[in-house]
Design a protein around this motif. Structure first.
Motif, PDB file in Angstrom:
ATOM      1  N   ALA A  11       0.823  -1.212   0.000  1.00  0.00           N
ATOM      2  CA  ALA A  11       0.000   0.000   0.000  1.00  0.00           C
ATOM      3  C   ALA A  11       0.860   1.266   0.000  1.00  0.00           C
ATOM      4  CB  ALA A  11      -0.930  -0.005   1.203  1.00  0.00           C
ATOM      5  N   ARG A  12       2.044   1.221  -0.594  1.00  0.00           N
ATOM      6  CA  ARG A  12       2.927   2.388  -0.570  1.00  0.00           C
ATOM      7  C   ARG A  12       2.715   3.352  -1.723  1.00  0.00           C
ATOM      8  NH1 ARG A  12       8.756  -0.030  -0.128  1.00  0.00           N
ATOM      9  NH2 ARG A  12       7.831  -1.423  -1.642  1.00  0.00           N
ATOM     10  N   ALA A  13       2.182   2.889  -2.847  1.00  0.00           N
ATOM     11  CA  ALA A  13       2.044   3.739  -4.031  1.00  0.00           C
ATOM     12  C   ALA A  13       0.835   4.654  -3.909  1.00  0.00           C
ATOM     13  CB  ALA A  13       1.920   2.882  -5.278  1.00  0.00           C
ATOM     14  N   LYS A  14       0.957   5.833  -4.529  1.00  0.00           N
ATOM     15  CA  LYS A  14      -0.169   6.765  -4.631  1.00  0.00           C
ATOM     16  C   LYS A  14      -0.510   6.930  -6.101  1.00  0.00           C
ATOM     17  CE  LYS A  14       0.410   9.653  -0.593  1.00  0.00           C
ATOM     18  NZ  LYS A  14       0.581  11.026  -0.116  1.00  0.00           N
ATOM     19  N   CYS A  15      -1.783   7.139  -6.359  1.00  0.00           N
ATOM     20  CA  CYS A  15      -2.264   7.364  -7.717  1.00  0.00           C
ATOM     21  C   CYS A  15      -1.773   8.736  -8.197  1.00  0.00           C
ATOM     22  CB  CYS A  15      -3.783   7.288  -7.734  1.00  0.00           C
ATOM     23  SG  CYS A  15      -4.524   7.609  -9.345  1.00  0.00           S
ATOM     24  N   ARG A  16      -1.240   8.790  -9.410  1.00  0.00           N
ATOM     25  CA  ARG A  16      -0.740  10.056  -9.943  1.00  0.00           C
ATOM     26  C   ARG A  16      -1.867  10.989 -10.382  1.00  0.00           C
ATOM     27  NH1 ARG A  16       4.919   9.975 -11.564  1.00  0.00           N
ATOM     28  NH2 ARG A  16       4.476  11.980 -12.518  1.00  0.00           N
TER      29      ARG A  16
END
Length: 64
Positions: A11-16
Protein backbone atom coordinates in the motif's frame (compact mmCIF):
# COMPACT_ATOMS: atom_id res chain seq x y z
CA UNK A 1 0.87 4.17 -22.82
CA UNK A 2 -0.10 1.89 -19.96
CA UNK A 3 2.26 -1.03 -19.64
CA UNK A 4 0.46 -3.35 -17.22
CA UNK A 5 -2.41 -3.73 -14.76
CA UNK A 6 -1.65 -5.87 -11.70
CA UNK A 7 -2.73 -6.26 -8.09
CA UNK A 8 -0.78 -3.93 -5.83
CA UNK A 9 1.69 -5.94 -3.69
CA UNK A 10 1.68 -3.28 -0.94
CA UNK A 11 0.00 0.00 0.00
CA UNK A 12 2.93 2.39 -0.57
CA UNK A 13 2.04 3.74 -4.03
CA UNK A 14 -0.17 6.76 -4.63
CA UNK A 15 -2.26 7.36 -7.72
CA UNK A 16 -0.74 10.06 -9.94
CA UNK A 17 -4.20 11.32 -10.94
CA UNK A 18 -6.21 11.48 -7.69
CA UNK A 19 -3.24 11.36 -5.24
CA UNK A 20 -4.99 8.80 -3.00
CA UNK A 21 -3.10 5.69 -1.80
CA UNK A 22 -3.51 2.47 -3.76
CA UNK A 23 -4.40 -0.20 -1.21
CA UNK A 24 -2.79 -3.63 -1.07
CA UNK A 25 -4.46 -6.06 -3.49
CA UNK A 26 -6.22 -3.29 -5.43
CA UNK A 27 -5.77 -3.21 -9.22
CA UNK A 28 -3.18 -0.63 -10.28
CA UNK A 29 -2.00 0.39 -13.71
CA UNK A 30 1.64 1.22 -14.42
CA UNK A 31 2.79 3.78 -16.96
CA UNK A 32 6.38 4.65 -17.84
CA UNK A 33 7.02 8.41 -17.79
CA UNK A 34 10.08 10.61 -18.05
CA UNK A 35 11.49 11.70 -14.70
CA UNK A 36 13.05 15.01 -13.74
CA UNK A 37 16.31 14.32 -15.59
CA UNK A 38 14.85 12.28 -18.44
CA UNK A 39 15.23 8.87 -16.77
CA UNK A 40 12.23 6.53 -17.01
CA UNK A 41 10.10 6.29 -13.86
CA UNK A 42 6.99 4.24 -13.08
CA UNK A 43 3.75 6.13 -12.49
CA UNK A 44 0.95 4.24 -10.76
CA UNK A 45 -2.79 4.79 -11.19
CA UNK A 46 -6.00 3.26 -9.84
CA UNK A 47 -7.62 1.19 -12.59
CA UNK A 48 -10.45 3.71 -13.09
CA UNK A 49 -8.09 6.69 -13.01
CA UNK A 50 -5.93 4.99 -15.65
CA UNK A 51 -8.90 4.95 -18.03
CA UNK A 52 -9.28 8.73 -17.67
CA UNK A 53 -5.55 9.25 -18.22
CA UNK A 54 -5.54 7.03 -21.33
CA UNK A 55 -8.53 8.88 -22.79
CA UNK A 56 -6.88 12.26 -22.11
CA UNK A 57 -3.60 11.18 -23.72
CA UNK A 58 -5.48 9.76 -26.70
CA UNK A 59 -7.35 13.03 -27.12
CA UNK A 60 -4.03 14.91 -27.31
CA UNK A 61 -2.86 12.72 -30.18
CA UNK A 62 -6.15 13.10 -32.09
CA UNK A 63 -5.90 16.90 -32.01
CA UNK A 64 -2.58 16.97 -33.85
Amino acid sequence: MLSEIVASPNARAKCRRCRKPIEKGEARATRQEDGLYGEPVAAYYHALCAVDVAVAVGALFRRV
